[in-house]
Structures are given as C-alpha cells and as structure tokens.
Design a protein around this motif. Structure first.
Motif, PDB file in Angstrom:
ATOM      1  N   LEU A  58       2.961  17.859 -31.665  1.00 34.58           N
ATOM      2  CA  LEU A  58       4.311  18.110 -31.447  1.00 34.58           C
ATOM      3  C   LEU A  58       5.370  17.172 -31.664  1.00 34.58           C
ATOM      4  N   THR A  70      12.990  16.564 -38.203  1.00 36.19           N
ATOM      5  CA  THR A  70      13.123  17.375 -39.098  1.00 36.19           C
ATOM      6  C   THR A  70      12.266  16.736 -40.335  1.00 36.19           C
ATOM      7  N   ALA A  73       8.529  16.150 -39.698  1.00 31.76           N
ATOM      8  CA  ALA A  73       7.936  17.533 -39.614  1.00 31.76           C
ATOM      9  C   ALA A  73       7.292  18.119 -41.088  1.00 31.76           C
ATOM     10  N   ASP A  77       3.795  17.679 -41.844  1.00 33.27           N
ATOM     11  CA  ASP A  77       3.350  18.940 -41.539  1.00 33.27           C
ATOM     12  C   ASP A  77       2.901  19.278 -39.891  1.00 33.27           C
ATOM     13  N   PRO A  79       4.654  20.666 -35.980  1.00 35.93           N
ATOM     14  CA  PRO A  79       5.592  21.517 -35.614  1.00 35.93           C
ATOM     15  C   PRO A  79       6.879  20.705 -34.817  1.00 35.93           C
ATOM     16  N   SER A 129       7.927  23.417 -42.258  1.00 37.47           N
ATOM     17  CA  SER A 129       7.331  23.445 -41.001  1.00 37.47           C
ATOM     18  C   SER A 129       7.623  24.452 -40.100  1.00 37.47           C
ATOM     19  N   ARG A 130       7.166  24.418 -38.735  1.00 39.50           N
ATOM     20  CA  ARG A 130       7.640  25.143 -37.503  1.00 39.50           C
ATOM     21  C   ARG A 130       8.507  24.798 -36.647  1.00 39.50           C
ATOM     22  N   TYR A 131       9.487  25.367 -36.388  1.00 40.48           N
ATOM     23  CA  TYR A 131      10.665  24.962 -35.406  1.00 40.48           C
ATOM     24  C   TYR A 131      11.015  25.785 -34.218  1.00 40.48           C
ATOM     25  N   TYR A 154      14.150  30.149 -38.376  1.00 40.39           N
ATOM     26  CA  TYR A 154      13.389  29.739 -37.308  1.00 40.39           C
ATOM     27  C   TYR A 154      13.766  30.100 -36.124  1.00 40.39           C
ATOM     28  N   PHE A 179       5.270  27.356 -27.530  1.00 37.17           N
ATOM     29  CA  PHE A 179       5.544  27.038 -29.033  1.00 37.17           C
ATOM     30  C   PHE A 179       4.561  26.110 -29.427  1.00 37.17           C
TER      31      PHE A 179
END
Length: 182
Positions: A58, A70, A73, A77, A79, A129-131, A154, A179
């Motif tokens: 993370l 950002t 990420a 890849d 989060p 990616s996941r945010y 997101y 998360f």
C-alpha cells in the motif's frame, strides 16, 4: 504484515504526525516513511528504487505525496490511499519557487522553477490502480473539489471541516486497513 510506504507532502518529512499515527497502528516495522528529496525527479527515482527493492502492499500519500503516490500506483500497480492529494502541483506550488524551510526541522532548501516542469511530467491520471481518497473540505491549501472530481471513479470520502494537515487521520485507520486488505 505487508509494508506501507508513506509519502509526505511538500516541505514536510517522513517523520510527522501522519507517519507516527500509521506506524503506531500498523507497526513501525511495517511502515516505510523516507524523507523525500526536494527535486521531484529525484523523489520519484528514490521511491521507484525503494519499491523495486521491497514492493509495498500500500502507498499512502499526503498532498504532494498523494500526487507522487498516484504516479507510482499506476506505474507499479499498487493500491493507494491519498490524503488531501495535490492534483496539479506545478500550478499550486508555483508561488513557492525560491528558498523554503521544511516544517519538521526548519532545514532550508531551494525549490527551483525547473521542479515545476518536472512535476508536470509526472502527471498520471488515475486509470488502473485502486484508490481510497480522503478529503477535508476546509483544506486551506488545496481545493478539495479538484481531487473529488479527478478521483470520482474511486472511493472518495469527503469530511466537511478539517484542514490540509488532516489531523484526525487516526479516525480513518480501520478504513485504511480494510482498504489494504480488500
């Protein structure tokens, strides 16, 4: 437990309130919180080397660190949790060109015009990616609505009130943990 890489904001340090709170909750041995170089190119190179050496599970970035998070990420890849992230730091930091002092230890540094151009080159819209984005509406430095719009696809949490420092980050630790595990 997996590693968390914390990225501090402009003129700040790896050892600050948010990193202390994260370290206390997740374990200091699980938190990487380096002091970032002032030059954006050097900061990204340093962080990329860190990630290639030990990929965290993370990224947590605050303000300018959210902008860097950002970019990283998307590149690696990973989060990311973004706390009052800067979205266009080449614009918002333009008034800071010149000599500055870090908030944490009063170390003087020169923020150069060329750094604004470096920052713009690292613009990486969120795509793959996941945010988790944590915003406070009374941020006195950045307009929270810019980040709310940029990350609207997101999970975005807006707390009405607060400030740029997001001093109550401890209230969001279980959300960050969920998360990270999702």
């Amino acid at each position: 437990m997996s590693k968390i890489l914390y990225l501090h904001g402009f003129a700040s340090c790896g050892e600050g309130n948010k990193s202390r709170v994260l370290g206390a909750y997740f374990g200091n041995e699980n938190l990487l919180a380096p002091n970032l170089p002032f030059a954006p190119q050097e900061a990204i190179e340093t962080l990329s080397t860190q990630i290639l050496g030990e990929k965290p599970s993370l990224l947590v970035g605050s303000s300018l660190g959210g902008y860097y998070a950002t970019y990283l990420a998307e590149k690696f890849d990973i989060p990311a949790v973004l706390i009052n992230p800067s979205c266009k730091p080449w614009e918002t930091l333009a008034n800071y060109v010149g000599w500055q002092e870090r908030f944490c230890d009063a170390e003087r540094f020169e923020f150069k015009q060329v750094y604004l151009h470096q920052l713009e080159r690292f613009s990486s819209p969120p795509q793959s990616s996941r945010y988790l984005v944590l915003l406070q509406s009374e941020d006195e430095v950045l307009d929270y609505r810019v980040a709310k719009e940029q990350y609207k696809e997101y999970r975005v949490i807006v707390e009405y009130g607060g400030n740029h420092r997001f001093e109550n980050i401890h209230e969001y630790l279980s959300m960050i943990e969920s998360f990270m595990k999702s």
